[in-house]
Design a protein around this motif. Sequence first.
Motif, short mmCIF file in Angstrom:
data_model
loop_
_atom_site.label_atom_id
_atom_site.label_comp_id
_atom_site.label_asym_id
_atom_site.label_seq_id
_atom_site.Cartn_x
_atom_site.Cartn_y
_atom_site.Cartn_z
N ASN A 145 -8.92 -32.90 19.67
CA ASN A 145 -8.29 -32.08 18.98
C ASN A 145 -6.60 -32.64 18.62
N ALA A 146 -6.18 -33.44 19.58
CA ALA A 146 -4.99 -34.15 19.25
C ALA A 146 -4.97 -34.94 17.92
N VAL A 147 -6.12 -35.72 17.83
CA VAL A 147 -6.22 -36.60 16.73
C VAL A 147 -6.60 -35.53 15.30
N ARG A 148 -7.37 -34.70 15.60
CA ARG A 148 -7.71 -33.93 14.37
C ARG A 148 -6.61 -33.01 13.93
N LEU A 202 -6.69 -43.43 19.62
CA LEU A 202 -7.55 -44.15 18.76
C LEU A 202 -7.75 -45.50 19.56
N ASP A 203 -6.48 -46.09 20.05
CA ASP A 203 -6.64 -47.28 20.92
C ASP A 203 -7.19 -47.06 22.07
N ARG A 204 -7.19 -45.99 22.85
CA ARG A 204 -7.53 -45.92 24.12
C ARG A 204 -9.08 -45.90 24.06
N TYR A 205 -9.55 -45.45 23.00
CA TYR A 205 -11.15 -45.28 22.84
C TYR A 205 -11.64 -46.27 21.82
N GLY A 206 -10.96 -47.25 21.59
CA GLY A 206 -11.41 -48.36 20.70
C GLY A 206 -12.05 -47.96 19.29
N LEU A 216 -1.52 -41.81 10.73
CA LEU A 216 -1.08 -41.48 12.08
C LEU A 216 0.48 -42.43 12.22
N ARG A 217 0.46 -43.69 11.65
CA ARG A 217 1.41 -44.54 11.84
C ARG A 217 2.62 -43.97 10.96
N GLN A 218 2.46 -43.51 9.73
CA GLN A 218 3.26 -43.01 8.94
C GLN A 218 4.04 -41.79 9.67
#
Length: 406
Positions: A145-148, A202-206, A216-218
Amino acid sequence: MEALLKEAFLEALKATDPYRLTAKHLPPWRPDLVLAVGKAAAPMLQAALDRYGEVPYHLTLPKGQKAPGLKAVFARHPVPDEESARAAEEVLGLLQGLSPRARVLALVSGGGSALWCAPLGISLEEKRALTEALLKSGASIHEMNAVRKHLSRIKGGRALLATRAKVHVLLLSDVPGDDPSVIASGPFHPDPTTYAEALALLDRYGLAFPGARAVLRQGAEGRLPETLKPQDPALRRLAWRLVGTNLHLLRAAQRFLRAQGFRAAVLSDRFGGEARALARFHAELIEAIRAHGVPFRKPLFLLSGGEAQVRVVGRGRGGRNLEFLLALYAHLKTPLYALAADSDGLDGNSGAAGALLTPAVWEKGLDPRPFLEENDSLGFFQEAGTLLKTGPTGTNLNDFRLLLVD
């Protein structure tokens, strides 16, 4: 004994009926708009309509559920679809059209993350693919949910920011810890996570997903507004209350078992982590009770809840509760009676609520290893013949595990 396990589960569901839980906590004033979303949205909404009479409302339900006499948008779960996007746009439009004097009653239950989908900076197709990848990655619901929330125009408190009205939220929790910012991705609640944290996940889970990463970068660089934060003055317009939790479900089963003359203990309503690791913990606890009578005297029932995760590497079908039981079977040499199920009636993509372990399963001599290798817990319990099928229950209070230590 098998019948008693099933009865305990069904009695717990009956005792935590969303209609009754909602009716007890409805505010005394008549709302100008009622929003209902999630797997328990229909009975929650019906409780409000029975109290207030005809009021404007918007109802979003998972496909496959029924809502007799109610107008609803039926969207896909757990992966969003076009109807999820339509529902979110309609809700945002309704909220934006309200005056500062208006009052909104929001009835929110688990499943809302997929049912209200308003992608931010990415297409619906990429949002769908990312959701599927997160579901298979083993990420916790808090991480997902943090990503979503950071790829949505309605989650992470952005629904509250979309309106000037006062909002009163009643919540049915399907997340360990009952954090309102995580239930349905917290459309009206402040979000403590950040774009940078979502990118790190996203990095953690490849997970590649270049479009999502760019957004997300923006945000991490300050070029996009953050989700609603705890110090935002908009929160002065928010009131909320938890009306049902996983602990309510477990305690209802505990009361039922005690009324039948059995001892029963609730271990926790907050177990998370990988389903196989959780099964090993339960297996070791059972062996300790059997061998030494610690930390509980046998015989007794053990109850536990929360939400486990499954890292999917095989091509089989199943769910976290079926995977838990399959791993428990693999760890234990001495048979027992156990039931594990999702309270919403659908465990993963299995089509079943869960399953049972009984001594008869051990008598069949099934080898659990090939099923574990393929994440095919459904296939195992189809062969065992102990699947538990209820269909959608109309609620969502997370996982239910019941084990008899005899």
